[in-house]
Design a protein around this motif. Structure first.
Motif, PDB file in Angstrom:
ATOM      1  N   ALA A 193       0.806  -1.207   0.000  1.00 17.66           N
ATOM      2  CA  ALA A 193       0.000   0.000   0.000  1.00 17.66           C
ATOM      3  C   ALA A 193       0.847   1.267   0.000  1.00 17.66           C
ATOM      4  O   ALA A 193       0.490   2.257  -0.624  1.00 17.66           O
ATOM      5  N   TYR A 194       1.968   1.227   0.722  1.00 17.87           N
ATOM      6  CA  TYR A 194       2.789   2.435   0.886  1.00 17.87           C
ATOM      7  C   TYR A 194       4.238   2.081   0.590  1.00 17.87           C
ATOM      8  O   TYR A 194       5.071   2.050   1.504  1.00 17.87           O
ATOM      9  N   GLU A 218       6.749   3.479  -0.448  1.00 19.81           N
ATOM     10  CA  GLU A 218       7.856   4.394  -0.188  1.00 19.81           C
ATOM     11  C   GLU A 218       8.276   4.415   1.272  1.00 19.81           C
ATOM     12  O   GLU A 218       9.432   4.675   1.575  1.00 19.81           O
ATOM     13  N   CYS A 274       0.296   8.874  -7.443  1.00 21.56           N
ATOM     14  CA  CYS A 274       1.590   9.485  -7.754  1.00 21.56           C
ATOM     15  C   CYS A 274       2.622   9.101  -6.691  1.00 21.56           C
ATOM     16  O   CYS A 274       2.328   8.384  -5.746  1.00 21.56           O
ATOM     17  N   ARG A 275       3.854   9.564  -6.893  1.00 15.59           N
ATOM     18  CA  ARG A 275       4.870   9.377  -5.855  1.00 15.59           C
ATOM     19  C   ARG A 275       4.697  10.456  -4.800  1.00 15.59           C
ATOM     20  O   ARG A 275       4.166  11.530  -5.080  1.00 15.59           O
ATOM     21  N   SER A 276       5.163  10.201  -3.584  1.00 11.60           N
ATOM     22  CA  SER A 276       4.916  11.173  -2.519  1.00 11.60           C
ATOM     23  C   SER A 276       5.616  12.493  -2.813  1.00 11.60           C
ATOM     24  O   SER A 276       5.169  13.538  -2.371  1.00 11.60           O
ATOM     25  N   LEU A 288       5.619   3.351  -8.782  1.00  9.16           N
ATOM     26  CA  LEU A 288       4.640   2.814  -7.833  1.00  9.16           C
ATOM     27  C   LEU A 288       3.777   3.908  -7.209  1.00  9.16           C
ATOM     28  O   LEU A 288       4.290   4.943  -6.799  1.00  9.16           O
ATOM     29  N   PRO A 289       2.478   3.652  -7.132  1.00 10.14           N
ATOM     30  CA  PRO A 289       1.590   4.558  -6.387  1.00 10.14           C
ATOM     31  C   PRO A 289       2.074   4.651  -4.945  1.00 10.14           C
ATOM     32  O   PRO A 289       2.391   3.625  -4.347  1.00 10.14           O
ATOM     33  N   HIS A 290       2.103   5.854  -4.384  1.00  8.82           N
ATOM     34  CA  HIS A 290       2.687   5.954  -3.038  1.00  8.82           C
ATOM     35  C   HIS A 290       1.678   5.643  -1.938  1.00  8.82           C
ATOM     36  O   HIS A 290       2.066   5.403  -0.807  1.00  8.82           O
ATOM     37  N   ASP A 291       0.363   5.660  -2.261  1.00 12.69           N
ATOM     38  CA  ASP A 291      -0.628   5.389  -1.203  1.00 12.69           C
ATOM     39  C   ASP A 291      -1.877   4.773  -1.841  1.00 12.69           C
ATOM     40  O   ASP A 291      -2.785   5.479  -2.277  1.00 12.69           O
ATOM     41  N   LEU A 292      -1.900   3.442  -1.878  1.00 13.67           N
ATOM     42  CA  LEU A 292      -3.027   2.764  -2.528  1.00 13.67           C
ATOM     43  C   LEU A 292      -4.317   2.925  -1.727  1.00 13.67           C
ATOM     44  O   LEU A 292      -5.410   2.893  -2.294  1.00 13.67           O
ATOM     45  N   ALA A 348      10.962   5.197  -6.553  1.00 12.30           N
ATOM     46  CA  ALA A 348       9.863   4.854  -5.658  1.00 12.30           C
ATOM     47  C   ALA A 348      10.079   3.768  -4.614  1.00 12.30           C
ATOM     48  O   ALA A 348       9.807   3.959  -3.461  1.00 12.30           O
TER      49      ALA A 348
END
Lengths: 566, 566, 566
Positions: free
Chosen positions: A534-535, A537, B121-123, B306-310, B548
């Protein structure tokens, strides 16, 4: 050419594209490619044609059999329901708007459920929660259209329905004989709109289950039991309570079940139908699955695994409360009974408030901290409890029964710890236990002022104080009959649900479809089932161990020592 | 005094306050300060007076020119529309409530879009996404009031509108000649309410664009293209389809565009108008910008960042689904057609469900994991596709076309990888591609039961089976004409949008306004453009690199190797 | 037996269960246990019986005294209000639906407020924010039912209300004499529905306060001041403005307060009543509490502590905007005035847009970065400002007054820095300052087109241009009287609120109930007050220091140096 000989299956789609691009420069390949492309396009055409043919044969491409070819073109075929519609050219649309907007609010609860469950779990199983909640919603929408709505709200027999109420020749299966003029009974609301409202309810029951099974369920197992809950358990047992001829709905009537009781089962918006069914499927799932690896219970010196994101969990709880304002008030189905809708909204608010306050103070009394899960589960407990009696009780009654729910939910959470059952989000304490309490509480608190039949679609005030038509509970001098009816109904539905769910989960478990392997669980469901975290990073697998958190950051609900992986 | 000589510009506001406080102890400074204060206050007064004068001169301070000074005081000047309003003293308010509540739900989609984009997006670029989404909304609201609504829904010519439909003397620019009695055409809804509904739609189109341009767009570039999309591209091309005299809206009518076709373009709630326009602006932006630094594509051994917060992304998707219930059903504009609104709600639900299921299974077939982005983009694809045909197709048709959309969206995402186009949230696959599919699908699935004209504001059931008035697609024996009209309309709007957007972005790029510098992108947009990071406590710039995430946590969609910074 | 002698209080519930299970194997213990169980069950029965008796005695178990025992059974006792209801069998339900749906949207703002506050605080105090927001909601719901609604909307005197307007014999305290037929004045809406709407408003005021007191308030202090705000300050001062006989509501009328003024105080949806009251309680709390430990202000080389999650904060802001569409448009109370509701929705949109744009550009001018808090607080400032005048101003007026609010909010935030007041979420700049501005702006921008009385429940167009009945501000040639009335009202309410709040907080502080100890604050409120942390997996106490973030990740609003712990 060796790559080709190895077979195209081992190439990714992107690689195939690259290969294609390279080959397009070679004239022979170009000719070959053109033929291939044509063939594939033909194939793509065949698929819809095939689907089309199947449905054509099955007759599903016409919504209504009323529009058969022999009807003269241009002649609207009016069902008998139109007469009713014509009589109420404005009232039916208003009530439809009310029910549709309620449906949208209840659907919005999916965001709340997903946040609550995601926030309460560990980050290593968050993606699994997210995907399951959405997938279950999709499955439920399709099944409720296909069979669920028919089984639940269709006419039929005491146990299951399938046809338009009042017209056994018209099937509700796959909405086959539903046309634009079909309305649901006396409500005046088009069946197509009623379906959306009821799908949103079914989806809640389905989502509640997944909460207790977080962190160790195979995705394929989730898909299968979701189909069982959305397609069979919820609509069939729901038919007993809400179907036009369900045996609990007609209990106590001449020729009905328990005729001598003289009182039928009442569940205004679904403390039993939605919440108890959801909660008792959930506990069955949690029992068959067993606890997550590394979960130690309080009596073993452990405690609940820590929620990984309380912000998301609390916001989810608030969104659930928000959506509950569609769940309960819009269940009047008619805003013509505006006083009833307002009363339901008020009672819903009050029970949530006292539930939250009672749980928070009890929890402070027990652990000397102002606990967060107690706060959330407290107001949710009040909301679940008021869902059944909200139409027939007074504001004072709502306050009391909400507060009792807030106490019960804390006790039920302790009970789960004691029996070493791992219910990560408290689905059973909130929905299973308080669903029963809410159902029974009607027998105590029904204030004897409002018609037993519920809302009045015609707008005539439904006040019948001290008359036999009024629903009156024990505390208001109505005697034991309502209480008995509620206890019988709740007992039957909860037992049947628990039994059916135990059978379903045990069978799934026998075939190895229910629980992930030890390796997959150790790796984390997100990676083993979904290939995502999920996170990515800031939460690496190492940062999200079995044992969630160091002692210093642990919650007050688990005061003794850190749970450790076995 | 040297600080003063250096000029006040180099002092912060807080320092000025401190200086002021010190000086107030000195009597001479106190006198000077008093004069200065008076001067500044005067200046502050001058500004509103100036604004006031400008607007007074421009005549904008009166909503309606009907309220001119020569009208006798106290005499309400009733427009001819009032007659219609008086005839429907209850129906118009009900329909207004329906449309306003729909507007609020559609506005709520902004929260969904923002969460979806931020989560995907990325954080390091999250703050940029957040600020852009909100700023675009503000710009859009103002522009749609100023010119957008007039251009789109005003009467005028085949290409653009500007005046009240039916009354060329009344301008809609800056709502100049709109008064409290102005209703929009036959809908009976006040234009002021209709504006809010349509602003929410325009805002969706505008926000969709930003999704494909995440992570490398200068904020000033975002501001400028937002103005272009909200103020020109969306309303003008939208006028073609939805304007009272748009050439696609009147296509096939006597004297209209392609008179021989005998069929106009249909787009019930905006698969083309909102989603295709948004999606094709998005892809133009992504092409002109080029990929983010460090983005490697599958064919180069990389994969999506990678998505930063799914969690946030999935909840955002669910909130979009929730808001779609305002988007589609409330587009009937009249709840008097309650069966139509219910049907639209049902079809919307079904297409979302089958879209999600199809995409999830296809993705599992391809990568052997139950993928999260596929799940979200799948049901969104179904929703985008059903947006155009939702009023005219059957439930079975909705299921099929939703499932096809779920397949198309996965294919389109692969296509972007192949062509090395970086669309971080999948804006083009979801909105661009499935917008076209949804538009065309009407030509296949229109079931031949419902009036071509759409909803019936008078409440007369709009069933016209097998009559020439009914919209009938290819699969239901209606021949090719609807399909042709839909293809033509979609092709024209998408091409025009893509061309206009390419010109706009290329010009912006030429002037260096579109893409941030390499240094700013390396530092991260959040810091370089906004001076904030989204999660300063646990995501430091070091923790959010170009690439990421470590391999172990990487998503299944990028199976080969970690993308690395160039 | 020593464990027993030490007393059962030292055992956890789970341990008690274990002990019980062990003892059940011993026959003597089993007998003893059975008796104990029976005793406890009796005790559990006594509690509800006791509650029941108390309420029975107090007469609270019957909603309405109209349902007394001497009324013949089955005879509906119709209040005189029924005549009105019967006259409007459809209009009242429609308006009830409008107000209830508005109530639900406004309640949804709680999710927004909670997200905004949680996102803007440090992670070490997040759980505290979450629990407080939910608990305050529960307390407010109960108090507004018990006394708040009666104090505020009841008839009584100029300062406080308690009975049904028009009938001093019927008490509104605990909704004692409210029955299903009680409607609120001319609105035709049942009081039970009106309560839900007004509870949601009261809850906003209550939640606003907590925003300025984040990070150092004892939970017990929060509980007590919440009771003070929800139960006394908000409803009593609100009665002055909105009560049927409040002295500001009747100001300027014959025999009323300031009779010579000839103009009463107007506040359509609560710039003063909700936002100013909330904002001025907030600033009083922040002053009495003092800043958080380690907070350094700009003039001391520091700056605001960094928001720990801007994603959550921005989404919360958008949800607030969404909910505002219930706040303002539904405050017409009657959708029969559909043009009015539409106008309010349009004006609300425009003011939010210009507020956001103005604040963002001003902030860019000041710090050369596109700031996030400025963006959020900007559009919120516009929304707060338009809340009072939204019904009576033109679209152009809304644009201007929203933009001015966007400027004021930035200035007010600087002012707080200058005076070293720590308001972590900017509650006073947004709600306190812009609430005043919005209230006053009506005196400038009221366009002279709409009735002073507000919405027209009968559906008659309320246009009265250039007549004495129209509310006309200074800029539209209406002279100073409206401006004077607004200034007087705002001054009185804000001063009274600030004074009452200062007294309340000072007393609380004297008894040590307001601020946590230095040790607890150093440890973090989440752990010291609640025993949880929000993100135990990735934010450990060490990762969330007083000084939030390293320099490299710090926001632009704090440009000089990192704030450090004292």
């Amino acid at each position: 050419m060796s790559a080709l000989l190895q077979g195209p299956a081992k190439l990714t789609l992107a690689q195939k594209f690259s290969r294609l691009q390279g080959r397009m420069r070679d004239p022979e390949w170009r000719r070959f490619g053109r033929n291939l492309l044509l063939g594939k396009l033909l194939g793509l055409l065949v698929l819809p044609v095939l689907i089309f043919t199947i449905y054509k044969v099955a007759g599903l491409f016409t919504i209504s059999s009323a529009f058969a070819a022999d009807a003269p073109a241009g002649t609207p075929v009016l069902s008998t329901d139109l007469a009713d519609m014509a009589k109420n050219p404005v009232i039916n649309p208003i009530n439809t708007a009310w029910v549709l907007l309620g449906a949208f609010l209840v659907f919005g609860m999916q965001a709340g459920f997903t946040m609550l469950e995601a926030g309460f779990c560990r980050s290593r199983e968050t993606v699994n929660v997210l995907v399951e909640c959405v997938f279950d919603t999709c499955v439920c929408g399709l099944l409720h259209w296909g069979i669920g709505f028919a089984f639940m709200f269709g006419g039929g027999n005491a146990f299951i329905g399938w046809h338009l109420p009042g017209d056994p020749t018209k099937s509700l299966i796959f909405m086959r004989d539903v046309d634009v003029l079909s309305v649901y009974g006396a409500t005046g609301i088009p069946i197509v709109a009623h379906y959306v409202f009821q799908f949103a309810f079914a989806d809640c029951a389905s989502t509640i289950c997944s909460g207790a099974m977080v962190g160790r369920t195979r995705f394929i197992g989730d898909v299968i039991y979701s189909i069982g809950v959305s397609g069979l358990i919820y609509p069939i047992f729901g038919h007993w309570c809400w179907g036009p001829d369900g045996f609990l709905a007609t209990m106590g009537t001449p020729g009905g079940f328990l005729e001598s009781l003289g009182m039928n089962f009442h569940d205004f918006a679904g403390s039993t139908v939605v919440h108890s069914i959801g909660g008792w499927v959930a506990i069955a799932g949690a029992i068959v699955l067993g606890p997550r690896l590394g979960r130690k219970f309080k009596r073993d010196g452990g405690g609940p695994m820590l929620p990984h994101d309380l912000t998301i969990a609390v916001i989810g709880g608030l969104i659930l409360w928000f959506g509950w304002y569609g769940f309960n008030p819009c269940s009047t189905l008619s805003i013509m009974d505006n006083a009833g809708a307002g009363r339901v909204a008020m009672n819903t608010t009050l029970a949530a408030c006292t539930g939250g306050i009672a749980a928070e103070f009890l929890s402070f009394y027990l652990i000397k901290k102002w606990d967060t899960p107690a706060m959330i589960n407290g107001f949710l407990a009040g909301l679940v409890a008021i869902t059944c009696p909200c139409y027939w009780v007074s504001d004072v009654g709502s306050c009391i029964l909400g507060a009792v729910a807030g106490v019960l939910v804390i006790g039920a959470m302790e009970l789960l710890e004691h029996y070493r059952i791992d219910d990560p989000v408290g689905a059973w304490p909130v929905h299973g236990v308080c669903g029963i309490w809410g159902t029974i509480s009607l027998g105590l608190f029904a204030s004897g002022q409002y018609q037993a039949a519920g809302s009045s679609p015609t707008g005539v005030p439904n006040i019948v104080p001290k008359s036999p038509e009024a629903l009156t509970g024990l505390f208001y001098g109505g005697g034991w009959s309502v209480l008995k009816a509620q206890c019988i109904g709740s007992l039957i539905v909860c037992s049947a649900t628990f039994a059916a769910a135990m059978v379903m989960f045990t069978v799934l478990n026998k075939f190895g479809l229910l629980r992930v392997t030890k390796e997959d669980e150790t790796e984390g469901l997100d990676i083993s089932q979904h290939g995502n975290t999920a996170y990515p990073e800031y939460v690496t697998p190492e940062a999200s161990p079995f044992t969630a958190a160091p002692v210093s950051a642990r919650g007050a609900m688990a005061p003794i020592e850190t749970a450790t992986a076995e």
